[in-house]
Motif scaffolding. Structure first.
Motif, mmCIF file in Angstrom:
data_model
loop_
_atom_site.group_PDB
_atom_site.id
_atom_site.type_symbol
_atom_site.label_atom_id
_atom_site.label_comp_id
_atom_site.label_asym_id
_atom_site.label_seq_id
_atom_site.Cartn_x
_atom_site.Cartn_y
_atom_site.Cartn_z
ATOM 1 N N LEU A 185 -25.269 2.886 -53.193
ATOM 2 C CA LEU A 185 -26.401 2.359 -53.944
ATOM 3 C C LEU A 185 -27.691 2.804 -53.280
ATOM 4 O O LEU A 185 -27.792 2.822 -52.049
ATOM 5 C CB LEU A 185 -26.358 0.832 -53.983
ATOM 6 N N CYS A 186 -28.680 3.147 -54.105
ATOM 7 C CA CYS A 186 -29.955 3.593 -53.554
ATOM 8 C C CYS A 186 -31.095 3.047 -54.387
ATOM 9 O O CYS A 186 -31.098 3.169 -55.626
ATOM 10 C CB CYS A 186 -30.006 5.122 -53.536
ATOM 11 N N GLY A 187 -32.076 2.464 -53.730
ATOM 12 C CA GLY A 187 -33.250 1.950 -54.409
ATOM 13 C C GLY A 187 -34.171 1.284 -53.407
ATOM 14 O O GLY A 187 -33.792 1.080 -52.244
ATOM 15 N N PRO A 188 -35.383 0.939 -53.818
ATOM 16 C CA PRO A 188 -36.313 0.256 -52.912
ATOM 17 C C PRO A 188 -35.825 -1.149 -52.599
ATOM 18 O O PRO A 188 -35.025 -1.718 -53.347
ATOM 19 C CB PRO A 188 -37.616 0.229 -53.709
ATOM 20 N N PRO A 189 -36.281 -1.735 -51.498
ATOM 21 C CA PRO A 189 -35.821 -3.071 -51.105
ATOM 22 C C PRO A 189 -36.001 -4.121 -52.191
ATOM 23 O O PRO A 189 -35.192 -5.038 -52.311
ATOM 24 C CB PRO A 189 -36.679 -3.387 -49.873
ATOM 25 N N GLU A 190 -37.058 -4.002 -52.996
ATOM 26 C CA GLU A 190 -37.312 -4.987 -54.047
ATOM 27 C C GLU A 190 -36.223 -4.974 -55.117
ATOM 28 O O GLU A 190 -36.010 -5.967 -55.804
ATOM 29 C CB GLU A 190 -38.659 -4.705 -54.718
ATOM 30 N N PHE A 191 -35.542 -3.841 -55.269
ATOM 31 C CA PHE A 191 -34.537 -3.684 -56.309
ATOM 32 C C PHE A 191 -33.122 -3.607 -55.770
ATOM 33 O O PHE A 191 -32.180 -3.402 -56.533
ATOM 34 C CB PHE A 191 -34.816 -2.421 -57.124
ATOM 35 N N LEU A 192 -32.981 -3.790 -54.462
ATOM 36 C CA LEU A 192 -31.659 -3.626 -53.865
ATOM 37 C C LEU A 192 -31.592 -4.370 -52.538
ATOM 38 O O LEU A 192 -32.213 -3.963 -51.557
ATOM 39 C CB LEU A 192 -31.375 -2.134 -53.642
ATOM 40 N N PRO A 193 -30.860 -5.491 -52.474
ATOM 41 C CA PRO A 193 -30.750 -6.243 -51.226
ATOM 42 C C PRO A 193 -30.142 -5.399 -50.110
ATOM 43 O O PRO A 193 -29.490 -4.389 -50.362
ATOM 44 C CB PRO A 193 -29.823 -7.406 -51.599
ATOM 45 N N ASP A 194 -30.348 -5.829 -48.885
ATOM 46 C CA ASP A 194 -29.808 -5.111 -47.733
ATOM 47 C C ASP A 194 -28.305 -5.271 -47.608
ATOM 48 O O ASP A 194 -27.629 -4.447 -47.001
ATOM 49 C CB ASP A 194 -30.463 -5.607 -46.438
ATOM 50 N N VAL A 195 -27.770 -6.355 -48.153
ATOM 51 C CA VAL A 195 -26.354 -6.664 -47.982
ATOM 52 C C VAL A 195 -25.574 -6.224 -49.213
ATOM 53 O O VAL A 195 -25.707 -6.805 -50.294
ATOM 54 C CB VAL A 195 -26.143 -8.177 -47.741
#
Length: 306
Positions: A185-195
């Motif tokens: 998965l790839c996206g900015p932090p706002e659109f993709l949680p770290d976990v």
């Protein structure tokens, strides 16, 4: 009528399905040909209940139903009693009373199809519910991949974009993980949680699109929902700079990699015009494959899968 389990034949999500159930639907879809109608559902009534706008999903379900000989009726939230405040369940009871044999529903609230399926004695098919799932999109994409690849097992899949808010991405991940695909998965932090485990186990997360795409067998791009950019740190131009799929970036994938997108695509935002129309693009094929796949779903829902 209140039941303890969803009505038999309902398709509400990919998550509770196993690989065998998914494979059976995909195999059934291969036997469906909208150019050669089969009257498997002659005399049946398919109600399309859409609380949200739709082009691909709605039209392909309607064509799928008619290709099987069924009658279809479209009910939109605008221009119906829903505008007057009628509840979801009362709408369901009404559609059942007028003769619906199956209801296809798209709704902005997660869980709406399950609620309806738990109170009716006819199958309910989820055509997208809130941020939950969009099961037939994942199924038609798996069907599309398997027309180009021998198996889903072990494929390297990159999913790029606003994954957190995407019901399509959730259904993709649930389906692909059941076939041991390698998902990044790839996206900015706002659109993709770290976990990654917030979605499914065994998923890798990267913030760099080049890392995500490198050696991928399938690149899945998600629509950028501009309304989600309000109040977040990343700007539209920054998103384009860091996450837009270009031809140069696509070349990092395998030479025979497939490019996929559930639509609607926004050319010049999440991907360039050239990428959308490149030889590796299966975007139009996905739309076409939605018809035989949804024919299979409707036939299976009404016990006509033979």
């Amino acid at each position: 009528m209140i039941t303890t389990e969803p009505a038999r034949g309902s398709l509400l999500a990919i998550e509770p399905m196993d690989a065998r159930q998914i494979s059976r639907l995909l195999q059934l879809a291969r036997r469906m040909n909208p150019d050669r109608p089969r009257p498997l559902l002659r005399g049946k009534r398919v109600l399309l209940l859409f609380y949200e706008p739709s082009t691909r999903t709605r039209s392909s379900f309607e064509i799928a139903a008619k290709s099987l000989g069924a009658m279809t009726t479209l009910v939109l939230s605008s221009g119906s009693s829903i505008e007057k405040g009628e509840s979801l369940l009362d709408t369901g009871y009404t559609l059942r009373a007028v003769g619906a044999d199956v209801i296809v529903i798209r709704h902005p609230q997660a869980g709406a199809p399950l609620l309806m399926a738990s109170h009716l004695d006819i199958p309910v098919i989820n055509a997208g519910d809130g941020m939950h799932e969009h099961p037939t999109q994942a199924l038609l994409d798996a069907y599309t991949i398997l027309r180009h690849k021998k198996t889903l097992k072990g494929l390297r899949i990159a999913i790029i974009g606003d994954i957190y808010h995407s019901r399509v991405a959730r259904s993709w991940m649930h389906l692909l993980s059941k076939f041991q695909a390698q998902i990044t998965l790839c996206g900015p932090p706002e659109f993709l949680p770290d976990v990654a485990s917030e979605f499914v186990s065994g998923v890798h997360i990267t913030r760099t699109i080049e890392d995500a795409i490198r050696a991928a067998d399938v690149v899945m791009v998600l629509r950028v929902q501009k309304e989600r950019l309000a109040g977040v740190k990343i700007s539209l131009q920054d998103y384009i700079s860091r996450y837009q799929l270009t031809l140069a970036r696509l070349k990092l994938a395998r030479r025979d990699a497939l490019l996929m997108h559930p639509g609607p695509i926004i050319r010049g935002l999440e991907l360039t015009w050239e990428v959308a129309d490149c030889p590796q693009s299966a975007i139009v094929e996905e739309v076409k494959n939605g018809v035989p796949l949804r024919m299979a779903v409707l036939a299976a829902a009404l016990g006509k899968a033979n």
